[in-house]
Design an enzyme around this catalytic site. Structure first.
Site, PDB file in Angstrom:
ATOM      1  N   HIS B  56      63.807  55.179 -30.022  1.00 21.77           N
ATOM      2  CA  HIS B  56      63.245  54.957 -28.689  1.00 21.77           C
ATOM      3  C   HIS B  56      64.407  54.656 -27.724  1.00 21.77           C
ATOM      4  O   HIS B  56      65.489  54.215 -28.155  1.00 21.77           O
ATOM      5  CB  HIS B  56      62.276  53.774 -28.722  1.00 21.77           C
ATOM      6  N   GLU B  58      64.930  52.250 -25.682  1.00 20.68           N
ATOM      7  CA  GLU B  58      65.411  50.857 -25.683  1.00 20.68           C
ATOM      8  C   GLU B  58      66.341  50.584 -26.866  1.00 20.68           C
ATOM      9  O   GLU B  58      67.361  49.905 -26.732  1.00 20.68           O
ATOM     10  CB  GLU B  58      64.233  49.870 -25.779  1.00 20.68           C
ATOM     11  N   CYS B  86      57.202  48.939 -26.858  1.00 21.54           N
ATOM     12  CA  CYS B  86      56.286  48.873 -28.009  1.00 21.54           C
ATOM     13  C   CYS B  86      56.650  47.646 -28.853  1.00 21.54           C
ATOM     14  O   CYS B  86      57.608  46.937 -28.548  1.00 21.54           O
ATOM     15  CB  CYS B  86      56.420  50.159 -28.820  1.00 21.54           C
ATOM     16  N   CYS B  89      60.377  47.771 -30.062  1.00 25.39           N
ATOM     17  CA  CYS B  89      61.382  47.558 -29.011  1.00 25.39           C
ATOM     18  C   CYS B  89      61.289  46.147 -28.438  1.00 25.39           C
ATOM     19  O   CYS B  89      62.316  45.534 -28.131  1.00 25.39           O
ATOM     20  CB  CYS B  89      61.233  48.617 -27.931  1.00 25.39           C
TER      21      CYS B  89
END
Lengths: 165, 165
Positions: B56, B58, B86, B89
Site C-alpha cells: 500500500h 503508506e 486500512c 497501514c
C-alpha cells in the site's frame, strides 16, 4: 497426525526463528507460512537490526510468501507466529487473504486477534481468516518474558526502552 | 501559510502519486511523509504490479522514510495519504511513531482512522498519532470513484475483481 500436533510442529519452527531474532538482540518473535503441508516462507523480527518499523516477523513472512508464490493472494495458507499479531500484522494477514492464523502467546498490549480487538473476525472486511491462539503458549511466552527480564537486568548496558516491539 | 493550506499543498503531492499508481493500473492511492516542512519520502499503491500484499502507498512511504532517516522511529513526521488508512497501514503508522496522519477520502470499507475503527486514538497502544481526515476529500475520492467506474466499464477486458485494494 492430528491438527493440534501439526500446529505444534509448525509452531516449533516459528519458535526456532524467534531464537534467531533473540540472538540478534531483537524481541524474539518468529513466523512461518505453510501451504499444502509445507513451509513456504519464514520471518523473524528485524525491526532494530534493519531500523525498519514494519519489519515484524509476520510482515517479513508475508513478503517472502508473496515472492515465492508470485502472488499477493496467500489463499490456502496458514501463518504460524509465536505472538498474537498487532494491528499492522493482523491487517496484513487480512489483506493477503491468508486462510488461517495460529499464534502462540497472547499479547495484552497490542494483540488484535482476540485480545484488544479481533480484526480477522470483523465481517466488514473483505476477508476473514480463521484464528487459533494459545498453541505452545508457555514456550512462546517464556522466550519473550526471559528476553525482557534479561533486558531489564542489562539496562545499564543498553536501553531497554528501545526494545519495545 | 496556514496549516490547512500546508496540508492541502502536501495532499496535492500525494494526489500526484495516486495518478502515477493509476497509470500503472493500480487503485490510485498516494502518500507522502513530511518532516520539518519537507517531503522526505513518497509511496504509491503497487500491490498488483509487484504482486505484494503489503504494498500500500503508506507502507512504501514508511519504508522509504525509515531508510532515509536510518531509524524505525518517524517522530515529528506527518503522513499524508489520499485514502483513509486500512488496519495494516493504521497499525504501521502507530508502530513507526508517526506524529500526525492527514488523509483525504474516508474509506467506508476498511478505514481504521475513524470510519470502522479509530486505531490511532486507542490509548492502549503505546503511541497515538493525531488524525485529520477529509483534506481535499472530493479530489481524493473522485480519482478513486473514476478508477472503479472505468474498471467496471472495461470489465470485459480485465477482471475488476482483481483490483480490490
Amino acid at each position: 497426525m492430528e491438527q493440534t500436533e501439526i500446529d505444534e510442529m509448525f509452531m516449533y519452527e516459528a519458535l526456532k526463528l524467534a531464537c534467531i531474532a533473540e540472538k540478534k538482540g531483537e524481541v524474539p518473535i518468529g513466523a512461518v507460512i505453510v501451504k499444502d503441508g509445507k513451509i513456504i516462507s519464514k520471518g523473524y523480527n528485524l525491526k532494530e537490526t534493519k531500523q525498519m518499523a514494519i519489519n515484524h516477523a509476520e510482515i517479513l513472512a508475508i513478503k517472502n510468501a508473496c515472492k515465492k508464490l508470485r502472488s499477493w493472494r496467500l489463499e490456502d495458507c496458514t501463518l504460524y507466529v509465536t505472538l498474537e499479531p498487532c494491528p499492522m500484522c493482523s491487517g496484513a494477514i487480512i489483506n493477503s487473504r491468508i486462510t488461517r492464523i495460529v499464534f502462540g502467546a497472547f499479547d495484552k498490549k497490542a494483540g488484535c486477534c482476540g485480545t484488544l480487538y479481533n480484526l480477522p473476525l470483523d465481517e466488514r472486511f473483505n476477508h476473514r481468516p480463521i484464528v487459533m491462539g494459545g498453541i505452545l503458549e508457555n514456550d512462546c511466552g517464556k522466550i519473550l518474558s526471559n528476553f525482557f527480564k534479561n533486558a531489564r537486568e542489562n539496562k545499564g548496558r543498553r536501553n531497554v526502552n528501545n526494545r519495545i516491539r
